[in-house]
Design a protein around this motif. Structure first.
Motif, short mmCIF file in Angstrom:
data_model
loop_
_atom_site.label_atom_id
_atom_site.label_comp_id
_atom_site.label_asym_id
_atom_site.label_seq_id
_atom_site.Cartn_x
_atom_site.Cartn_y
_atom_site.Cartn_z
N ARG A 57 10.37 46.86 27.55
CA ARG A 57 10.91 47.89 26.65
C ARG A 57 11.87 47.29 25.63
NH1 ARG A 57 10.44 50.45 31.45
NH2 ARG A 57 12.60 50.15 32.12
N ALA A 58 12.68 46.32 26.05
CA ALA A 58 13.67 45.71 25.16
C ALA A 58 13.02 44.81 24.11
CB ALA A 58 14.69 44.92 25.97
N LEU A 59 11.89 44.19 24.48
CA LEU A 59 11.19 43.26 23.59
C LEU A 59 9.73 43.70 23.45
CD1 LEU A 59 12.62 40.04 25.23
CD2 LEU A 59 13.31 40.97 23.03
N PRO A 60 9.49 44.77 22.71
CA PRO A 60 8.13 45.31 22.66
C PRO A 60 7.10 44.38 22.01
CG PRO A 60 9.54 46.44 21.10
CD PRO A 60 10.42 45.54 21.90
N ASP A 61 7.55 43.38 21.25
CA ASP A 61 6.63 42.47 20.58
C ASP A 61 6.11 41.35 21.47
OD1 ASP A 61 7.12 43.98 18.34
OD2 ASP A 61 8.51 42.55 17.45
N ILE A 62 6.70 41.17 22.65
CA ILE A 62 6.28 40.08 23.52
C ILE A 62 5.07 40.52 24.34
CG2 ILE A 62 7.79 40.66 25.47
CD1 ILE A 62 8.31 37.64 25.80
N SER A 63 4.10 39.63 24.48
CA SER A 63 2.92 39.96 25.29
C SER A 63 3.28 39.80 26.77
CB SER A 63 1.75 39.05 24.94
OG SER A 63 1.97 37.74 25.43
N GLU A 64 2.50 40.46 27.62
CA GLU A 64 2.72 40.36 29.07
C GLU A 64 2.61 38.91 29.54
OE1 GLU A 64 2.39 43.03 31.73
OE2 GLU A 64 2.39 44.74 30.38
N LYS A 65 1.61 38.21 29.02
CA LYS A 65 1.38 36.82 29.42
C LYS A 65 2.57 35.94 29.04
CE LYS A 65 -1.65 32.90 28.54
NZ LYS A 65 -2.79 32.39 27.78
N LEU A 115 16.43 35.33 23.73
CA LEU A 115 16.44 36.79 23.75
C LEU A 115 16.37 37.31 25.19
CD1 LEU A 115 14.12 37.49 20.71
CD2 LEU A 115 16.61 37.74 20.81
N LEU A 116 15.58 36.65 26.03
CA LEU A 116 15.52 37.04 27.43
C LEU A 116 16.85 36.78 28.14
CD1 LEU A 116 11.95 35.70 28.25
CD2 LEU A 116 12.66 38.10 28.20
N LEU A 117 17.45 35.63 27.87
CA LEU A 117 18.76 35.34 28.46
C LEU A 117 19.80 36.35 28.00
CD1 LEU A 117 18.90 31.44 28.26
CD2 LEU A 117 18.65 32.84 30.31
N GLN A 118 19.72 36.76 26.75
CA GLN A 118 20.66 37.76 26.22
C GLN A 118 20.51 39.08 26.99
OE1 GLN A 118 19.73 39.28 22.34
NE2 GLN A 118 21.85 39.79 21.92
N CYS A 170 18.02 42.54 34.99
CA CYS A 170 16.87 43.18 34.36
C CYS A 170 15.64 43.05 35.23
CB CYS A 170 16.57 42.52 33.02
SG CYS A 170 17.72 42.93 31.73
N ARG A 171 14.80 44.05 35.13
CA ARG A 171 13.49 44.02 35.75
C ARG A 171 12.45 43.77 34.66
NH1 ARG A 171 13.72 49.12 39.91
NH2 ARG A 171 15.46 48.30 41.12
N TYR A 172 11.28 43.41 35.10
CA TYR A 172 10.18 43.09 34.19
C TYR A 172 9.95 44.22 33.17
CZ TYR A 172 5.66 41.23 32.73
OH TYR A 172 4.62 40.73 32.00
N GLY A 173 9.87 45.44 33.64
CA GLY A 173 9.62 46.58 32.76
C GLY A 173 10.72 46.78 31.73
#
Length: 115
Positions: A45-53, A28-31, A38-41
Motif C-alpha cells: 500500500r505504501a509503495l504501489p509502484d513496486i511489483s510483488e516480485k 524507501l523500504l527502510l524508511q 511493517c507487514r508485506y501488505g
C-alpha cells in the motif's frame, strides 16, 4: 600528470554502502520500517509502484544483509512483521540526509520557478 581519482575497489566503504542500500526501493523500504514495524501488505500500500516480485526480493536482500529482521515482535505482532536491526538503524542518518537534500532541492526548484 597524476590522476586525482582514487580507484574504487570492492573494499571501498562507499561501494559497500551502495551495494547494501542502493537501488530504487531499499531506502524507501527502510524508511517505511523506520516508521514502525511493517507487514508485506503495508509495503504494497505504501509503495504501489513496486511489483510483488521486486518487493519480495528487496525484503529478502535487506534481511540477508542483516538490516531488517522478519518475525514476531511482542504479543500483538504477527510473524510477518519486519523491523530494523541495529545495522538497519545505522542507515537512518543516511535516510535523514537524503530527506534534507530532497527537501532543499525541491524548495530551491520551487523558489527558482516562482521568480
Amino acid at each position: 600528470m597524476p590522476s586525482t581519482c582514487t580507484p574504487i575497489t570492492p573494499r571501498c566503504p562507499v561501494r559497500t554502502a551502495l551495494d547494501l542500500l542502493g537501488g530504487k526501493w531499499r531506502l524507501l523500504l527502510l524508511q517505511q520500517i523506520a516508521l514502525g514495524q511493517c507487514r508485506y501488505g503495508q509495503f504494497r500500500r505504501a509503495l504501489p509502484d513496486i511489483s510483488e516480485k521486486v518487493l519480495a526480493q528487496e525484503l529478502r536482500n535487506l534481511t540477508e544483509a542483516g538490516l531488517v529482521v522478519r518475525g514476531a515482535f511482542g504479543e500483538t505482532a504477527a510473524r510477518g512483521d519486519y523491523a530494523l536491526t541495529e545495522g538497519g538503524r545505522q542507515a537512518l542518518p543516511v535516510l535523514e540526509a537524503l530527506l534534507r537534500f530532497g527537501l532543499g532541492y525541491t524548495t530551491a526548484l520551487q523558489t527558482a520557478g516562482s521568480q
